[in-house]
Scaffold this active site. Structure first.
Site, PDB file in Angstrom:
ATOM      1  N   PHE A 123       1.337  -3.832  13.877  1.00 41.32           N
ATOM      2  CA  PHE A 123       2.305  -2.978  13.875  1.00 41.32           C
ATOM      3  C   PHE A 123       1.762  -1.894  13.795  1.00 41.32           C
ATOM      4  O   PHE A 123       0.857  -1.035  12.745  1.00 41.32           O
ATOM      5  CB  PHE A 123       2.947  -3.335  12.099  1.00 41.32           C
ATOM      6  CG  PHE A 123       4.296  -2.420  11.847  1.00 41.32           C
ATOM      7  CD1 PHE A 123       5.183  -2.252  12.592  1.00 41.32           C
ATOM      8  CD2 PHE A 123       3.690  -1.003  10.979  1.00 41.32           C
ATOM      9  CE1 PHE A 123       6.185  -1.363  12.430  1.00 41.32           C
ATOM     10  CE2 PHE A 123       5.007  -0.153  10.790  1.00 41.32           C
ATOM     11  CZ  PHE A 123       6.882  -0.884  11.399  1.00 41.32           C
ATOM     12  N   GLY A 131       0.551  10.039   9.659  1.00 36.44           N
ATOM     13  CA  GLY A 131      -0.683   9.175   8.282  1.00 36.44           C
ATOM     14  C   GLY A 131       0.908   8.791   7.296  1.00 36.44           C
ATOM     15  O   GLY A 131       1.990   8.221   7.553  1.00 36.44           O
ATOM     16  N   SER A 132       1.336   9.644   6.901  1.00 37.38           N
ATOM     17  CA  SER A 132       1.985   9.537   4.990  1.00 37.38           C
ATOM     18  C   SER A 132       3.372   9.670   5.355  1.00 37.38           C
ATOM     19  O   SER A 132       3.878  10.141   5.187  1.00 37.38           O
ATOM     20  CB  SER A 132       1.570   9.894   3.520  1.00 37.38           C
ATOM     21  OG  SER A 132       0.371   9.531   3.872  1.00 37.38           O
ATOM     22  N   ASP A 240       8.368  -1.941   2.497  1.00 36.21           N
ATOM     23  CA  ASP A 240       8.867  -2.623   1.635  1.00 36.21           C
ATOM     24  C   ASP A 240       8.332  -3.686   1.180  1.00 36.21           C
ATOM     25  O   ASP A 240       7.938  -3.943   0.431  1.00 36.21           O
ATOM     26  CB  ASP A 240      10.783  -2.447   0.852  1.00 36.21           C
ATOM     27  CG  ASP A 240      10.649  -0.639   0.895  1.00 36.21           C
ATOM     28  OD1 ASP A 240      10.421   0.624   1.153  1.00 36.21           O
ATOM     29  OD2 ASP A 240      12.089  -0.440   0.697  1.00 36.21           O
ATOM     30  N   GLY A 242       5.985  -5.147   2.801  1.00 36.16           N
ATOM     31  CA  GLY A 242       4.262  -4.977   2.741  1.00 36.16           C
ATOM     32  C   GLY A 242       3.911  -4.500   1.700  1.00 36.16           C
ATOM     33  O   GLY A 242       2.500  -5.173   0.610  1.00 36.16           O
ATOM     34  N   GLN A 336     -19.613  -3.228 -12.906  1.00 35.01           N
ATOM     35  CA  GLN A 336     -20.843  -3.525 -14.015  1.00 35.01           C
ATOM     36  C   GLN A 336     -21.532  -3.932 -14.858  1.00 35.01           C
ATOM     37  O   GLN A 336     -22.269  -3.656 -15.284  1.00 35.01           O
ATOM     38  CB  GLN A 336     -20.083  -2.071 -15.135  1.00 35.01           C
ATOM     39  CG  GLN A 336     -20.298  -1.541 -15.885  1.00 35.01           C
ATOM     40  CD  GLN A 336     -21.716   0.044 -15.439  1.00 35.01           C
ATOM     41  OE1 GLN A 336     -20.974   0.409 -14.676  1.00 35.01           O
ATOM     42  NE2 GLN A 336     -22.213   0.174 -16.566  1.00 35.01           N
ATOM     43  N   GLY A 339     -24.332  -5.427 -13.866  1.00 36.85           N
ATOM     44  CA  GLY A 339     -26.050  -4.737 -13.563  1.00 36.85           C
ATOM     45  C   GLY A 339     -26.407  -4.587 -12.204  1.00 36.85           C
ATOM     46  O   GLY A 339     -25.180  -4.118 -11.393  1.00 36.85           O
ATOM     47  N   GLU A 363      -0.633   1.198   3.991  1.00 36.14           N
ATOM     48  CA  GLU A 363       0.680   1.203   3.384  1.00 36.14           C
ATOM     49  C   GLU A 363       1.936   2.053   2.688  1.00 36.14           C
ATOM     50  O   GLU A 363       1.998   1.173   1.753  1.00 36.14           O
ATOM     51  CB  GLU A 363       1.645  -1.179   3.350  1.00 36.14           C
ATOM     52  CG  GLU A 363       1.298  -1.725   4.870  1.00 36.14           C
ATOM     53  CD  GLU A 363       1.660  -3.171   4.478  1.00 36.14           C
ATOM     54  OE1 GLU A 363       2.656  -3.570   3.843  1.00 36.14           O
ATOM     55  OE2 GLU A 363       0.679  -3.407   5.153  1.00 36.14           O
ATOM     56  N   THR A 365       0.253   5.277   0.691  1.00 40.48           N
ATOM     57  CA  THR A 365      -1.020   5.299  -0.385  1.00 40.48           C
ATOM     58  C   THR A 365       0.130   5.822  -1.393  1.00 40.48           C
ATOM     59  O   THR A 365       1.330   5.975  -1.960  1.00 40.48           O
ATOM     60  CB  THR A 365      -1.511   7.153  -0.012  1.00 40.48           C
ATOM     61  OG1 THR A 365      -0.993   8.311   0.041  1.00 40.48           O
ATOM     62  CG2 THR A 365      -1.591   7.263   1.332  1.00 40.48           C
TER      63      THR A 365
END
Length: 384
Positions: A123, A131-132, A240, A242, A336, A339, A363, A365
């Site tokens: 797609f 983008g957005s 939606d 996605g 974490q 370690g 898809e 942010t």
């Protein structure tokens, strides 16, 4: 809310879990290193019904519901996030777009090939400067005789190099703004559609992400998906679904992180005992499990609303927002707990950490999800 799965849903989940852990997981680290596209695995997934899950049986699909799809996708992501993102875009967006907006001829031509994974779908919406805000895209589509001519550049296109068909959005009438955007089915190998660059990424390395350039790319008039001007609606509708897919992927990767962390902490000894006996570790694991379960329920809630034919846009954004932010925290905690070993490629924790980082970005942010949710709650903001 509690979810009681049907026998069929449990069967699909179990089949996906077995495949992910027996086939995908053992070779996921090697694919991450080699960047090898998982084509053979995808063909096997096609045979199992995972590459056309929500496509009706009439067109060769499994005819499964969205809840089953979310469950299966989570399991695939547990085994290999790179494979899962290909499955997600292919099912949630490419197959969904053709099912919802395609002509009968387009459905009968493309969907049977897609459900077997002979043809993977991609797609192409995002651009270097759009983008957005997809309504600001600059790729153009001009009718010339009985052909559309595409010109422009698309950026960060998942499976753009390996897809058999790419759904491309382009502006055919700039005066109509977002209502002047159309969507087109462009087969791989069409002259004028060029893979200009393959991105070298932090994670999801076995899934190609590319820049596509269109230079006088000519496609037949019947290649339009839906009607001219439907492109923005195609994109928003399929995104939606996605977003449910991204939430499911996030749950799968987070679950893998939790299992890796539990296994490591139970076997790692310090101060004469397993570090999983220390309250600080136990409480972190409890928080991780709780966050994962909350994300899972948000995801399944959005999926069930979609299955019921109810509005689910806000719930999909909530699931995507919470799950993608959750997996960042869970993956970080897994590092974490390992370690110094968590910083090494010897353990899967560092790969999960890298793979998960993009989930809050693609898809839509996290910031875009908050806009969708707040607009659903309050209506769009007043423009003064």
């Amino acid at each position: 809310m509690a979810f009681v799965l049907s026998e069929e849903q449990v069967m699909i989940q179990t089949m996906a879990r077995d495949f992910a852990r027996e086939v995908l997981l053992p070779t996921a680290a090697e694919r991450d290193r080699s960047h090898e596209f998982p084509r053979e695995n995808l063909l096997q997934m096609g045979e199992l019904g995972f590459m056309g899950m929500m496509v009706p049986e009439t067109y060769g699909g499994a005819g499964a519901d969205t809840v089953s799809y979310a469950l299966a996708l989570s399991e695939i992501a547990y085994g290999c996030a790179s494979t899962a993102v290909v499955m997600s875009v292919h099912n949630s967006i490419a197959c969904e777009a053709i099912m919802r907006f395609g002509s009968e001829e387009q459905k009968r031509y493309w969907l049977p090939r897609m459900t077997t994974a002979e043809c993977i779908g991609a797609f192409a919406l995002t651009e270097p400067g759009a983008g957005s805000d997809p309504s600001s895209q600059r790729t153009t589509a001009i009718m010339d005789g009985d052909e559309w001519v595409l010109n422009g550049t698309k950026q960060f296109i998942t499976t753009g190099q390996n897809a058999g068909v790419v759904i491309v959005t382009a502006v055919n009438d700039r005066n109509k703004r977002h209502r002047g955007i159309s969507a087109f089915l462009v087969p791989q190998g069409t002259p004028g559609m060029i893979v200009a660059r393959v991105e070298d990424k932090l994670g999801l390395r076995a899934s190609d992400t590319v820049q596509l350039v269109f230079e006088d790319c000519r496609i037949p008039a019947h290649s339009v998906l839906g009607k001219p001007g439907d492109g923005f609606r195609v994109a928003m509708t399929c995104l939606d679904g996605g977003r449910i897919g991204i939430a499911a992927q996030s749950v799968g990767v987070a679950s893998a992180c939790l299992d890796e962390a539990m296994d490591f902490t139970k076997n790692r000894e310090q101060f004469g005992r397993s570090i999983s006996d220390f309250q600080g570790i136990r409480w972190k694991l409890a928080d991780m499990a709780t966050q994962i379960e909350a994300a899972r329920l948000l995801c399944l809630n959005a999926a069930s609303l979609k299955d019921l034919g109810k509005r689910y846009s806000m719930q999909a954004s909530m699931a995507k927002l919470f799950a993608s932010e959750m997996v960042q925290q869970v993956a970080g905690q897994a590092i974490q707990m390992h370690g110094g070993y968590g910083f090494s490629t010897e353990y899967n924790a560092e790969r999960h950490y890298r793979d998960a980082r993009v989930f809050t970005i693609y898809e839509g942010t996290s910031e875009i999800q908050r806009i969708v949710i707040s607009n659903n709650l309050l209506g769009p903001p007043m423009v003064r």
